[in-house]
Design a protein around this motif. Structure first.
Motif, PDB file in Angstrom:
ATOM      1  N   ASP A 152     -17.119 -37.835  29.993  1.00  0.00           N
ATOM      2  CA  ASP A 152     -17.567 -38.421  28.656  1.00  0.00           C
ATOM      3  C   ASP A 152     -16.589 -39.252  28.336  1.00  0.00           C
ATOM      4  O   ASP A 152     -15.523 -39.604  28.961  1.00  0.00           O
ATOM      5  N   GLU A 153     -16.946 -39.955  26.927  1.00  0.00           N
ATOM      6  CA  GLU A 153     -16.109 -40.955  26.658  1.00  0.00           C
ATOM      7  C   GLU A 153     -14.585 -40.682  26.474  1.00  0.00           C
ATOM      8  O   GLU A 153     -13.444 -41.705  27.066  1.00  0.00           O
ATOM      9  N   GLY A 154     -14.102 -39.679  25.870  1.00  0.00           N
ATOM     10  CA  GLY A 154     -12.825 -39.115  25.775  1.00  0.00           C
ATOM     11  C   GLY A 154     -11.946 -39.017  27.154  1.00  0.00           C
ATOM     12  O   GLY A 154     -10.841 -39.720  27.246  1.00  0.00           O
ATOM     13  N   GLU A 155     -12.623 -38.235  27.966  1.00  0.00           N
ATOM     14  CA  GLU A 155     -11.832 -38.004  29.229  1.00  0.00           C
ATOM     15  C   GLU A 155     -11.933 -39.519  30.172  1.00  0.00           C
ATOM     16  O   GLU A 155     -10.873 -39.525  30.770  1.00  0.00           O
ATOM     17  N   ALA A 156     -13.014 -40.011  29.908  1.00  0.00           N
ATOM     18  CA  ALA A 156     -12.938 -41.259  30.826  1.00  0.00           C
ATOM     19  C   ALA A 156     -11.842 -42.277  30.493  1.00  0.00           C
ATOM     20  O   ALA A 156     -11.097 -42.907  31.337  1.00  0.00           O
ATOM     21  N   ALA A 157     -11.717 -42.441  29.124  1.00  0.00           N
ATOM     22  CA  ALA A 157     -10.523 -43.253  28.675  1.00  0.00           C
ATOM     23  C   ALA A 157      -9.198 -42.641  28.906  1.00  0.00           C
ATOM     24  O   ALA A 157      -8.367 -43.808  29.291  1.00  0.00           O
ATOM     25  N   VAL A 158      -8.904 -41.425  28.930  1.00  0.00           N
ATOM     26  CA  VAL A 158      -7.730 -40.934  29.258  1.00  0.00           C
ATOM     27  C   VAL A 158      -7.578 -41.324  30.763  1.00  0.00           C
ATOM     28  O   VAL A 158      -6.492 -41.882  31.016  1.00  0.00           O
ATOM     29  N   LEU A 159      -8.281 -40.892  31.698  1.00  0.00           N
ATOM     30  CA  LEU A 159      -8.459 -40.940  33.171  1.00  0.00           C
ATOM     31  C   LEU A 159      -8.121 -42.434  33.650  1.00  0.00           C
ATOM     32  O   LEU A 159      -7.313 -42.938  34.507  1.00  0.00           O
TER      33      LEU A 159
END
Length: 266
Positions: free
Chosen positions: A183-190
Motif C-alpha cells: 500500500d502507499e504507506g509501506e511502499a513509501a517507507v520501503l
C-alpha cells in the motif's frame, strides 16, 4: 499491552513509551494502563493524525515527528505484535550512521528463511515504473526490510518522513507507488530507506512467527531470541499461532473484560 509489559519487565533502565492509537480507544487504553503495573512507566499517548487511514495503523510510523514533536534522540519503534525478552536499552544503543535512516532486519535474510515467503522482494511491494520510484534505481530482487521493528534517531527519521510524504503525494489511482503486495504507506517507507539502513542484530529480531500456524523452531531457540515478532496473519492473541504461550505470559488482562484474547476461553 503485552508488548509494553514485556519491555518493562525485562529492563532495569528508565522507560518512556510513546503510544499512538485511534482517538476512540485512547480513554479505554488509559484506564486499562492505570489499573496495571505499567501505570508507573513514563507514558505519552497521542491520537493518530488524520493522515493515518482507518485500519492502517502502520502509516503512523511515517508521522512520528508530527505526532510527538518533542521526541528527540534515539528511539525504538515496535508494533504491537512483538514481545521483547531482552533489555531494550541494548537495542536502543544500536549505532546508526548519520547518512542512514535506521537499523532494520531484512526479511529474506532472517533466521526464518526456510519459510515460504511470497513477498520478500521490492518488486512485490513497489511500482518500479512509477517516475518517483524509478528515479531511486531500486533493484527489483532486493530483499525488503521488516519495518515493524527498527531503531532510529529522531532527526534522521524526520528527514526520511519528509521524503516518504512526498512519495505518497505523488501516488495516484492510475499510477500508484505500490505494487500488488503493498500500500502507499509501506511502499513509501520501503522506497525511502532503500540503501539507507544498517542491519539490526539478528538476536534482536526473530520475525515471521505469524506467517504460519506452526513454526518449526525449538523452544530453546525462541527463548534465546531477545525480540519475537508475529508479523503475518497468525497473531499470538488469535486461536492459532506459534509460541502464543510466550505472548500470554506477558499479557495484562483488561480489568473491564472488554478485550480478551481469542485463545482465552470464556
Amino acid at each position: 499491552m503485552a508488548m509494553m509489559n514485556s519491555v518493562a519487565t525485562n529492563t532495569h533502565h528508565p522507560l518512556h513509551f510513546y503510544v499512538t492509537l485511534p482517538s476512540a480507544v485512547i480513554p479505554h487504553f488509559n484506564k486499562w494502563i492505570s489499573q496495571t503495573k505499567l501505570r508507573t512507566a513514563g507514558l505519552t499517548v497521542k491520537p493518530h493524525p488524520s493522515k493515518v487511514p482507518q485500519k492502517r495503523p502502520h502509516y503512523a510510523k511515517i508521522y512520528i515527528k508530527d505526532i510527538f514533536p518533542n521526541l528527540k534522540g534515539s528511539f525504538v519503534y515496535l508494533e504491537p505484535d512483538v514481545i521483547v525478552q531482552g533489555d531494550i536499552s541494548e537495542l536502543l544503543s544500536t549505532p546508526i550512521i548519520s547518512s542512514y535512516f535506521g537499523a532494520f532486519t531484512k526479511d529474506c535474510f532472517s533466521s526464518s528463511k526456510h519459510l515460504t515467503l511470497t513477498h520478500q522482494y521490492y518488486s512485490s511491494h513497489l511500482n518500479l515504473l512509477h517516475p518517483a520510484i524509478r528515479a531511486l534505481k531500486i533493484r527489483p530482487n532486493t530483499c525488503i526490510p521488516n519495518t515493524g521493528v527498527f531503531v532510529s534517531e529522531m532527526h534522521l527519521w524526520a528527514n526520511a518522513s519528509h521524503q516518504m510524504q512526498e512519495l505518497i503525494s505523488s501516488s495516484t489511482i492510475n499510477d500508484p507507488i505500490y505494487s500488488s503486495m503493498g500500500d502507499e504507506g509501506e511502499a513509501a517507507v520501503l522506497a525511502v530507506i532503500y540503501g539507507h539502513m544498517v542491519p539490526l542484530p539478528h538476536v534482536w529480531h526473530l520475525p515471521d512467527l505469524g506467517l504460519k500456524a506452526q513454526v518449526s523452531y525449538s523452544k530453546h531457540f525462541v527463548q534465546s531470541a531477545k525480540l519475537l515478532h508475529w508479523n503475518g496473519h497468525f497473531k499470538p492473541w488469535s486461536r492459532k499461532a506459534a509460541f502464543s504461550d510466550v505472548w500470554l505470559h506477558y499479557y495484562l488482562a483488561d480489568p473491564s473484560g472488554k478485550y480478551r484474547p481469542a485463545r482465552i476461553s470464556l
